[in-house]
Design a protein around this motif. Sequence first.
Motif, PDB file in Angstrom:
ATOM      1  N   TYR A 205     -20.483  18.947 -14.504  1.00  0.00           N
ATOM      2  CA  TYR A 205     -20.039  20.489 -14.013  1.00  0.00           C
ATOM      3  C   TYR A 205     -18.389  20.432 -13.934  1.00  0.00           C
ATOM      4  O   TYR A 205     -18.009  19.267 -13.684  1.00  0.00           O
ATOM      5  N   THR A 206     -17.951  21.294 -14.559  1.00  0.00           N
ATOM      6  CA  THR A 206     -16.575  21.479 -14.826  1.00  0.00           C
ATOM      7  C   THR A 206     -15.928  22.643 -14.005  1.00  0.00           C
ATOM      8  O   THR A 206     -16.427  23.579 -13.926  1.00  0.00           O
ATOM      9  N   SER A 208     -13.904  24.676 -15.648  1.00  0.00           N
ATOM     10  CA  SER A 208     -13.883  25.843 -16.610  1.00  0.00           C
ATOM     11  C   SER A 208     -15.176  26.796 -16.370  1.00  0.00           C
ATOM     12  O   SER A 208     -15.257  27.826 -16.429  1.00  0.00           O
TER      13      SER A 208
END
Length: 313
Positions: A205-206, A208
Motif C-alpha cells: 500500500y502506497t 499515492s
Amino acid sequence: MASVTGSFRKLSISEQTTFTPKDHGPVVGNDWVLPTHTVKKAEKELNETEEKKSDEVIKLRSIINAKAEKSEEDEQMISKAVKKEFSSQADSTIVRFLRARKFDSSRAYELMRGYVGYRLNYPEVFSDVTANEVRRWVVKGQPGVLPSRDAHGRAIMFFRFDNWDPDEYPFTQAVKSLVFVLEKLLESEETQINGICLVEDFSGYTLSQVAAVGVNEYKQMIDMLQGSFPCRFKGIHCIRQPWFFSKAFNLIKPFLKTKIFERIFVHGDELDTFFNEFPHDFLPSDLGGTAPPYDGKVAAEMLFGPEAEDTAL
C-alpha cells in the motif's frame, strides 16, 4: 510492524467450533441440501422456521404495498422504487432481506429501502459493469474469493493492494466489482445465513494509493457495508498495513456506525489474532497461510463458470 492500536477494536479469539470448512457447502450456488447444523443455526440466530418464513414473507410484501400507497410525499419516490424492485421478485429474494434482519419484516423493509436507495444514490457503481470485466479483476484478487467456506460457514472475500493501480482500476470501479461479486455470493442460502468476511491485505500500500481515493469514493464503500445489502458482514480484517494506513482510516471513521466499527479488526504484521480467526491451513500463502496460493482463474470459474456470460448488473 506492530498492530495499530488505540482507535481500533482488538480482536478476541473466535468462538470455538467443532466444524471445519468441509462441513459446509460450496461457496457458490444452492444445488445441495442445507446442512442440518446450518438450519439449526438459522433457527437459533435468525429466528428462522418454515412457519416464520412464510408468515414474514407475507407481512413484508404487505408492507411494501402499503408504504408505496401511503408514504408521505417526500418518501413516495423511494417507497415506489422498493415496490417496483421487489413486488415481482420470488420469495427466495424476499427471504434474503428477512434473514439479514432476523425475520423482522419491518426492519427488512428498511433494509430494502437502503438497498434501493444505494442504487439511486450511486448509479455510477451499477453502470457499465459486466461479468467478463469483473472476472478480470477477480483473477487478480481485486476482489478475490477463497474457494471454500471457513469453519463457521462464512464466505471470505479479500482485496490485495500490492498491485492495485488506481489509474487503470479506479476505486469506484473496484467498488463495482465488489458489489457484483457480493450479489453473486448472496445467491447462496448458506452465505445468507452464515455471512461474509472481508480481508484487506495492505501489503504494498502506497501514499499515492491513499491520495487517489477521496471521501466521496470511500463513502461509496462504507454505505454499501451499512444497511444497503442483505448481507451479514461478520468482520472486516485489515492486515499488513503501513504506518500511514491511519490517514485513510481517519477519512472513513466519521461515517462508520457502531456496529460496523466494532467488526473492523486491524492486525498489522503481527497476525496471531488474525490466525485465531482464520487458521494457517485454511488461508492461501498469499494471505500468510499454508494452503496453496490464491488461484484467481479457479475463483473466477467458481463464480462465473468456464465461460462467463457478459451480463450487466
